[in-house]
Write a protein that holds these residues in place. Sequence first.
Motif, PDB file in Angstrom:
ATOM      1  N   ASN A  30      32.970  43.403  32.483  1.00  0.00           N
ATOM      2  CA  ASN A  30      31.892  42.382  30.998  1.00  0.00           C
ATOM      3  C   ASN A  30      30.690  41.993  31.962  1.00  0.00           C
ATOM      4  OD1 ASN A  30      32.611  43.355  28.680  1.00  0.00           O
ATOM      5  ND2 ASN A  30      34.157  41.176  28.083  1.00  0.00           N
ATOM      6  N   TYR A  31      30.813  41.345  33.331  1.00  0.00           N
ATOM      7  CA  TYR A  31      29.742  40.161  34.383  1.00  0.00           C
ATOM      8  C   TYR A  31      28.840  41.049  34.859  1.00  0.00           C
ATOM      9  CZ  TYR A  31      28.639  37.607  38.248  1.00  0.00           C
ATOM     10  OH  TYR A  31      27.716  36.825  38.606  1.00  0.00           O
ATOM     11  N   PRO A  32      27.307  40.819  34.723  1.00  0.00           N
ATOM     12  CA  PRO A  32      26.239  41.641  34.393  1.00  0.00           C
ATOM     13  C   PRO A  32      26.303  42.262  35.568  1.00  0.00           C
ATOM     14  CG  PRO A  32      25.894  39.521  34.672  1.00  0.00           C
ATOM     15  CD  PRO A  32      27.652  39.533  34.356  1.00  0.00           C
ATOM     16  N   LYS A  33      26.795  41.958  36.642  1.00  0.00           N
ATOM     17  CA  LYS A  33      26.992  42.529  38.332  1.00  0.00           C
ATOM     18  C   LYS A  33      27.287  43.530  38.629  1.00  0.00           C
ATOM     19  CE  LYS A  33      22.772  39.458  38.748  1.00  0.00           C
ATOM     20  NZ  LYS A  33      22.109  38.785  39.883  1.00  0.00           N
ATOM     21  N   PRO A  34      27.613  44.643  39.681  1.00  0.00           N
ATOM     22  CA  PRO A  34      28.690  44.763  40.087  1.00  0.00           C
ATOM     23  C   PRO A  34      29.521  43.901  41.411  1.00  0.00           C
ATOM     24  CG  PRO A  34      26.881  46.005  40.504  1.00  0.00           C
ATOM     25  CD  PRO A  34      26.950  45.195  39.903  1.00  0.00           C
ATOM     26  N   ARG A  35      28.375  43.534  41.633  1.00  0.00           N
ATOM     27  CA  ARG A  35      29.020  42.219  43.227  1.00  0.00           C
ATOM     28  C   ARG A  35      29.241  40.876  42.204  1.00  0.00           C
ATOM     29  NH1 ARG A  35      26.341  38.396  46.814  1.00  0.00           N
ATOM     30  NH2 ARG A  35      27.155  38.208  48.156  1.00  0.00           N
ATOM     31  N   PHE A  36      30.176  40.385  42.361  1.00  0.00           N
ATOM     32  CA  PHE A  36      30.710  38.383  41.977  1.00  0.00           C
ATOM     33  C   PHE A  36      31.265  38.571  42.873  1.00  0.00           C
ATOM     34  CE2 PHE A  36      34.018  42.401  40.446  1.00  0.00           C
ATOM     35  CZ  PHE A  36      35.096  41.083  40.858  1.00  0.00           C
ATOM     36  N   SER A  37      31.274  36.542  42.534  1.00  0.00           N
ATOM     37  CA  SER A  37      32.432  35.799  43.344  1.00  0.00           C
ATOM     38  C   SER A  37      33.892  35.282  42.016  1.00  0.00           C
ATOM     39  CB  SER A  37      31.867  34.950  44.370  1.00  0.00           C
ATOM     40  OG  SER A  37      30.944  33.611  43.159  1.00  0.00           O
ATOM     41  N   GLN A  38      34.310  35.012  42.863  1.00  0.00           N
ATOM     42  CA  GLN A  38      35.499  34.214  42.396  1.00  0.00           C
ATOM     43  C   GLN A  38      35.192  32.839  40.999  1.00  0.00           C
ATOM     44  OE1 GLN A  38      39.679  33.737  43.605  1.00  0.00           O
ATOM     45  NE2 GLN A  38      40.557  32.714  41.862  1.00  0.00           N
ATOM     46  N   GLU A  39      34.858  32.084  42.107  1.00  0.00           N
ATOM     47  CA  GLU A  39      33.665  31.533  41.255  1.00  0.00           C
ATOM     48  C   GLU A  39      33.222  31.564  40.436  1.00  0.00           C
ATOM     49  OE1 GLU A  39      34.781  31.563  44.592  1.00  0.00           O
ATOM     50  OE2 GLU A  39      35.854  30.013  44.261  1.00  0.00           O
ATOM     51  N   GLU A  40      31.860  32.632  40.427  1.00  0.00           N
ATOM     52  CA  GLU A  40      31.372  33.358  39.134  1.00  0.00           C
ATOM     53  C   GLU A  40      32.470  34.258  37.973  1.00  0.00           C
ATOM     54  OE1 GLU A  40      27.000  34.576  41.634  1.00  0.00           O
ATOM     55  OE2 GLU A  40      29.095  35.720  41.173  1.00  0.00           O
ATOM     56  N   LEU A  41      32.822  34.637  38.637  1.00  0.00           N
ATOM     57  CA  LEU A  41      34.470  35.174  37.349  1.00  0.00           C
ATOM     58  C   LEU A  41      34.954  34.015  36.572  1.00  0.00           C
ATOM     59  CD1 LEU A  41      34.562  38.471  36.854  1.00  0.00           C
ATOM     60  CD2 LEU A  41      37.178  37.756  38.165  1.00  0.00           C
TER      61      LEU A  41
END
Length: 883
Positions: free
Chosen positions: A607-618
């Motif tokens: 459900n995160y809008p971008k394919p790249r993410f950090s754990q903090e954002e997640l």
Amino acid sequence: MQRRNPVGLPQRIKEKIRKWMDAALRGHHDHYTCNLPKESGFLSSLILKSLFSDVYINPTQTRFLKTLSRKGIIVYAAKYKSLFEYLFYHIRYKEEEMPFPEIGFGYRIFLWQKISRLARVVLAYLDHLFRYGSFPDPYTSGFLKRQMEAGSAAFLSLVDPKGFHQHFVQDRQDPLKYLIEVQRSIDRPIYIVPQWFLFTKRPHRPPRNLVDMIFGSEENPGRLRRWTVILRAPQKAFVEISGPVNLKEFLEEPKNQNRDLEPLSFSLRNRLLDRMHRHRQSITGPVLKTPAELKELILRDERFRAFMNHYAESQNRDVSQIYKEADGYLDDIAADYSVGLVQTLVTIFGWIWKTIFDGVTLDMEGLHRVKIAATNAPLVFVPCHKSHFDYLILNYLLFSNNMPSPHIAAGRNLAFWPIGNLFRKSGAFFIRRTFRGAKLYAAVFARYVHMLIKQGVNIEFFIEGGRSRTGKLVLPKTGLVSILMDAYKNNVCRDLIFVPVYIGYDRLLEESAILKELEGLKKKQESFWELIRARKVLKKRYGRIYVQFAEPISLKALVSGANPAFQDMDQAEVQALGRNLSHRIINAINSISVVTAQALTASAVLNYPKPRFSQEELMVYVETYLSYLLSQKARLSENIGDPYNAVESVLAMYCDRKFIERQRIKGQDDTATDQKWYVTLENKRLNLEYYKNNCIHFFVPAAYTALAILSYDAFQFSASALHSDYEFLQDFFKYEFAYDADKTPGYMVRKTLKAFIDDAILMPHPTLPDTYNITAAGFRKLLCFASFLKTYFESYWVVLRVLKASNRGDLVKKEMLKKIRALGNQLHKQKETERTEALSQINYENGLTFFTFKGIRGAEDEEGIEFYAGIIQKYLGCFVVQK
């Protein structure tokens, strides 16, 4: 009691003797061999502790008895008189810090008493005889009543030939009569707790062999047989408690008021014995008839013979051919249950679970409720179906926890050699995928199921029909539910109790095969060689298994308030009730499902809008979801207690399994920062979708409500304005998500809004009633929830595009789905749809079913196509801000 005046001794000596006796007896005569105080002999206690230590006592029952002891006086009841059992409960319950029996009604204990106490008992008897001319009586002296009022638990036996002679011939005190008299004189309730001390899980068979005649039966073994088992294999023995009888409530029942002691005690004894008999059968199961005996009962049944005769006439066939055909169907269907084989398989599978899983999280409180329900009627276990291991896991756990393995309705595809034979011996009976055009087969199958129910056999079936390919529950198939309801309607049983069961996995064993089916590949047929190739699963670890039990559903209670009465319903009304029951079961399974760290993390990643993410954002998504789950009282796996470390562990596992990848930024030292970056692999999103769907049902009401709010494109709205959107979305996705028809959209919206307010997503307007404002952080959180639906909108959009481009009748369903898959792949490559997981065969099928139901079958249905196209684009537009 008048005191005697003994003569023959000088007064001074008599006074000295009396003083010495009073000192030795501590001033009273309350020393009896029926009393085994807490401070029993040290050596004897040590011996018995070592002998009894390996006997299994259910921890749930331990907690139950501890709680019960705070409510009233406990009196344990065994069916047969047994000093062995009295000693066991006294020693082992004391060791477990449970209420342990110190009083044994009708028991005399000598060997296991302290020597000093035995001497005191003898002195008390002699002194009482010397003074009053009779032996002391624990009943008339009030000793037993005082001990129980002081908190001591007691123990009695319900069946004792010698006791019967003493109570009814010699007119000695009956313990049950005494307890009734005591209860009438005190306010604190007396709880009589029936107990079984068992050495076997085999059903009791009336014919006794020579061993039983000499050493006692397995149900009531003699002393030698009991002690032999305890010495050789104490782990075979176990204790089970039946539901307690509250004596105070028993006496307050209208029919028991103003009754004499004799009929009251007789009624009480019968109630306790009946409860014990039903409880024993719930542990061992009924005495099973052989397949040949069952076949004869079915084929010789008058009603069934009448049906076969009528069927033969309608088909213009000889009735003997119909009999032969029915006989063959029974051979194809029937189980051949073997307790011995089940015991062997339990040992084997116990090793397998330890080899490939990290353990089982079993709902012991729920299982305790199921055990109580099993004493009232046959059980129908209805688990969700994710894996072929579901068959084995539930039966293994039930048998290991002293319940009989149920007979399982298994697909005919599992009857291949050698698994088919093993399944039959384990209690599986086989069913075709469809009964279409097979009227005789359907009748034979229904009669077989009715006969099992009549024999008191527990049954298990998968209401979804087959394994879920998506991770969420499939909508119910109601055929077997109808057969079971028909059994109750035809008075085959007094009641049927349905037990919804959730079985979940951290990691699914058949994951790769199921994902291939989602991509449109044909399902492989089960076979012996597929079984051989599956041995590689023993080389991997698959996390934990989760087994939960919902509140049992009594069919008798369900139909008791029906209008018209259940017996007067026509076939259509019975089918409607069956659909209602089926959806109740599905909703119950959803409500008890366990949300794992894997499912929660997969939801956040997808459900995160971008394919790249950090754990903090997640973690923003994870914490938002976790807050909502806690508000809904969802059951969470143990490792979610520390969310950050749980997500970190799952991300590492997903990296190992190539679902996501660690992304290292050029020129940046990973060791210099705790920030870790990941990227989702497009070709593995479908894998993550499966685990996301394991928990999606909890978020569906929030997703509907959030999307309804977002679709108004304003930061202020009224709750009542959301009802129509919620109702539309509920109907639009009715082939995706089950919902509770008893709860209105208005109720669900307000329940969800409360959770949003608690999480500071919304704020009630200070002056306007029924009006809410979206907070600064609330808009992004609403998108977190609404995103659960984006995949399905994209799938349905592809289906609608194909319907718009096709004329009615041009394509059959198979060709239509092939065309939908091709267009879906094309649109995804052209970036017109974003989510790879939207390219799901199951989503396409459900979308096609929905539009067909709404009368949209091709380009000719232009008005309907334009309406739904506008709706889908409206809702998909809510996600544009995420890009």
